[in-house]
Design a protein around this motif. Structure first.
Motif, short mmCIF file in Angstrom:
data_model
loop_
_atom_site.label_atom_id
_atom_site.label_comp_id
_atom_site.label_asym_id
_atom_site.label_seq_id
_atom_site.Cartn_x
_atom_site.Cartn_y
_atom_site.Cartn_z
N ARG A 354 -0.73 26.07 -12.49
CA ARG A 354 -0.26 25.38 -11.42
C ARG A 354 -1.08 24.03 -11.25
NH1 ARG A 354 -0.44 24.28 -6.02
NH2 ARG A 354 1.67 23.94 -5.14
N LYS A 355 -0.49 23.07 -11.58
CA LYS A 355 -1.16 21.72 -11.43
C LYS A 355 -1.05 20.66 -10.23
CE LYS A 355 0.30 20.97 -15.67
NZ LYS A 355 0.37 20.63 -16.97
N VAL A 356 -1.80 20.27 -9.67
CA VAL A 356 -1.87 19.38 -8.46
C VAL A 356 -2.76 18.11 -8.71
CG1 VAL A 356 -2.31 19.53 -6.00
CG2 VAL A 356 -1.89 21.45 -6.96
N LEU A 357 -2.04 16.87 -8.26
CA LEU A 357 -2.62 15.64 -8.23
C LEU A 357 -2.89 15.27 -6.77
CD1 LEU A 357 0.04 13.67 -10.47
CD2 LEU A 357 -2.31 14.68 -11.25
N ILE A 358 -4.32 15.02 -6.53
CA ILE A 358 -4.56 14.46 -5.20
C ILE A 358 -5.28 12.93 -5.66
CG2 ILE A 358 -5.92 14.45 -3.16
CD1 ILE A 358 -5.85 17.56 -3.39
N LEU A 359 -4.32 12.09 -5.19
CA LEU A 359 -4.63 10.59 -5.42
C LEU A 359 -4.91 9.78 -4.27
CD1 LEU A 359 -1.98 10.16 -8.31
CD2 LEU A 359 -4.46 11.08 -8.66
N GLY A 360 -6.01 9.01 -4.28
CA GLY A 360 -6.37 8.25 -3.16
C GLY A 360 -6.28 6.86 -3.68
N ASP A 361 -6.09 5.74 -2.55
CA ASP A 361 -5.95 4.27 -2.94
C ASP A 361 -6.78 3.92 -3.88
OD1 ASP A 361 -3.94 4.19 -1.23
OD2 ASP A 361 -4.92 3.25 0.53
N MET A 362 -6.39 2.89 -4.63
CA MET A 362 -7.33 1.99 -5.16
C MET A 362 -7.42 0.69 -4.75
SD MET A 362 -4.78 2.73 -8.84
CE MET A 362 -3.54 2.06 -7.72
N PHE A 363 -8.92 0.42 -4.71
CA PHE A 363 -9.37 -0.92 -4.08
C PHE A 363 -9.27 -2.01 -4.92
CE2 PHE A 363 -11.62 1.39 -0.47
CZ PHE A 363 -10.60 2.18 -0.02
N GLU A 364 -9.68 -3.37 -4.35
CA GLU A 364 -9.87 -4.59 -4.92
C GLU A 364 -8.88 -4.94 -5.91
OE1 GLU A 364 -13.81 -5.52 -6.91
OE2 GLU A 364 -14.45 -3.63 -6.22
N MET A 365 -7.57 -4.59 -5.46
CA MET A 365 -6.50 -4.91 -6.37
C MET A 365 -5.63 -6.29 -6.27
SD MET A 365 -6.52 -2.24 -8.25
CE MET A 365 -5.19 -2.92 -9.11
N GLY A 366 -6.15 -6.86 -5.31
CA GLY A 366 -5.51 -8.34 -4.92
C GLY A 366 -4.01 -8.29 -4.91
N PRO A 367 -3.58 -9.37 -5.27
CA PRO A 367 -1.78 -9.42 -5.10
C PRO A 367 -1.18 -8.19 -5.81
CG PRO A 367 -2.82 -11.55 -6.19
CD PRO A 367 -3.76 -10.65 -5.82
N GLU A 368 -1.55 -7.78 -6.69
CA GLU A 368 -0.87 -6.80 -7.51
C GLU A 368 -0.88 -5.46 -6.70
OE1 GLU A 368 1.12 -7.74 -10.06
OE2 GLU A 368 0.08 -9.49 -9.75
N SER A 369 -1.73 -5.45 -5.89
CA SER A 369 -1.88 -3.95 -5.16
C SER A 369 -0.73 -3.20 -4.78
CB SER A 369 -2.77 -4.13 -3.94
OG SER A 369 -3.21 -2.83 -3.38
N ALA A 370 0.51 -3.65 -4.09
CA ALA A 370 1.43 -2.72 -3.83
C ALA A 370 2.11 -2.53 -5.32
CB ALA A 370 2.36 -3.89 -2.84
#
Ligand code: ATP
Ligand code: MG
Length: 452
Positions: A354-370
């Motif tokens: 059984r596999k789970v991904l827990i992913l948090g925000d990535m910072f410092e992404m500038g205008p490409e962030s969204a």
């Protein structure tokens, strides 16, 4: 106070302090400025705590002969390190890249230290202060040094190269990180490429020419090959999965979740199997880099292999932690789109019930962030796992743009804050799973570990 004068004092007092809470007796205290403090104001405290001298740049704090006034403390530190490096006739291996610098640095050091007395960057001290401090810890007993160089804007690696003066170098890879400071991926290429610029042969400059250094290149990475070709590097050593030109070529033979690999030293024709304590298929090239460097320096294969096998990550980078009911892949030291993609892909390929991904925000992404957060969500949805949890306001915003039909396939949740995620996970705990936990440093996802 000139660099020469400072160097004479450094020879008698070769330990540097920058933090008044940790003053080594008889050290040289450098009063650096931070965002919130000016260490000139701590110089007296440093001397009282046992520093032999305090290097300051504000004459108002010069209270005696052991206060050394310079024009700028940071520049004085960098100049001192640059001067010290010039006196050392040892190989210095400089490495930079978007992802995997610390891991590769640790692996290279694990290999080289089997055979040589080495010095290496401690932890992640890889910036304009950490690099000079590391250089100043090298003494006459050291035979080699491994220096990590980090950057989030142009000209930073160039500066660090003038300090560390690497004779050998490696760019792990070029990807999407610090896009804000570098100005997009092309900017990252240019910025990291400053290491190749430094290693390329140089025409006489002020009467001094340089034959250039030795560059270790991942031959599977076309971006690095192109960057190298553009600079006419004279002395290149390749490593990778299957190129005839590689000094070392290897492949994974196991990923469950620890890696094992098989590699051939193409100079000797000998092949070896190595079991590692690392997870993540992306670590293959980090490991091959270390093996190639060890082979280049003619370290016996038994020692190279012992160095790799003995390396146990304890730094929340690709680190496996087994709890009573789960296997955690602790990778919450940092995150950016490139490292998120390979980490997600790796979980997709793992053999686990059984596999789970827990992913948090990535910072410092500038205008490409969204767009980048949306593409990580998409990647996670496309990867065969049992559950996906996204945490942070950027993921929460990006989740809105994902086709609802896709989102409701499988068990997927998005929480705007880590607190919300923690409350939900406490209410319904995850068990019997292999769980990747990855996010930017600022997300501090280590807070989740006790839940599993
Ligand atoms: P920093 O910029 O914070 O110093 P770093 O470049 O030193 O980071 P590491 O700390 O070694 O990198 O690794 C951070 C994370 O990057 C790892 O936990 C892993 O998720 C990812 N990573 C490591 N090696 C690679 C690689 N070769 N390709 C892509 N991602 C990688
Ligand atoms: Mg690092």
């Amino acid at each position: 106070m000139t660099t020469q004068q400072l160097y004479q004092l450094y020879l008698q007092h070769p330990v540097i302090s920058t933090d008044t809470r940790k003053i080594a007796a008889g050290s040289l205290f450098f009063a650096l400025k931070g965002d919130k403090f000016d260490a000139n104001t701590f110089a007296q405290q440093a001397i009282a705590a046992g520093a032999a001298y305090a290097v300051i740049d504000n004459p108002a704090y010069q209270l005696g002969d052991n206060y050394l006034l310079v024009a700028d403390v940071l520049t004085a530190l960098q100049d001192l390190a640059r001067h010290h490096r010039r006196q050392l006739s040892i190989p210095v291996i400089g490495l930079t890249g978007t992802n995997g610098k610390t891991t590769t640095k640790e692996l290279i050091n694990a290999v080289l230290s089997q055979h040589f007395k080495t010095q290496a960057t401690q932890g992640n001290l890889n910036n304009h202060i950490g690099v000079p401090l590391t250089i100043l810890t090298i003494d006459a007993s050291h035979q080699m040094a491994v220096i990590e160089m980090g950057a989030n804007h142009q000209k930073e690696i160039e500066l660090l190269c003038t300090i560390a003066q690497p004779s050998h170098g490696l760019i792990t890879n070029v990807g999407k990180a610090h896009l804000e400071g570098f100005g997009g991926v092309e900017g990252v290429k240019k910025g990291k490429g400053e290491l190749y610029d430094y290693l390329a042969p140089r025409p006489p400059e002020g009467g001094v020419s340089s034959p250039g250094g030795v560059t270790f290149i991942n031959s599977d990475d076309q971006t690095l090959l192109d960057m190298a070709a553009a600079r006419k590097l004279s002395n290149v050593v390749y490593y990778g999965t299957n190129t005839i030109d590689d000094l070392v070529s290897g492949q994974l033979i196991e990923n469950s979740p620890l890696l094992a690999l098989e590699y051939t030293n193409n100079k000797t024709g000998q092949s070896y199997t190595v079991k590692t304590q690392l997870t993540g298929a992306y670590n293959l090239h980090n490991i091959l880099a270390a093996i190639a460097i060890g082979s280049y320096f003619n370290i016996p294969a038994e020692q190279i292999n012992a160095g790799i096998e003995g390396y146990q990550p304890k730094n929340n980078r690709s680190q496996i932690v087994k709890t009573a009911s789960n296997t955690l892949i602790c990778d919450y030291y940092n995150a950016n789109p490139s490292s998120m993609f390979v980490a997600i892909e790796n979980v997709g390929k793992l053999q686990a019930p059984r596999k789970v991904l827990i992913l948090g925000d990535m910072f410092e992404m500038g205008p490409e962030s969204a767009a980048e957060h949306a593409s990580v969500i998409q990647k996670a949805l496309d990867t065969p796992v049992d559950e996906r949890i996204f945490i942070g306001k950027d993921f929460a915003a990006a989740a809105q743009s994902i086709d609802h039909g896709l989102w409701t396939m499988g068990q997927n949740t998005c929480y705007a804050t880590a607190e919300d995620a923690i409350a939900a996970l406490k209410a319904s705990p995850i068990t019997h799973s292999t769980i990747l936990i990855k996010g930017s440093r600022g997300m501090a996802l280590e807070r989740l570990v006790e839940l599993f």
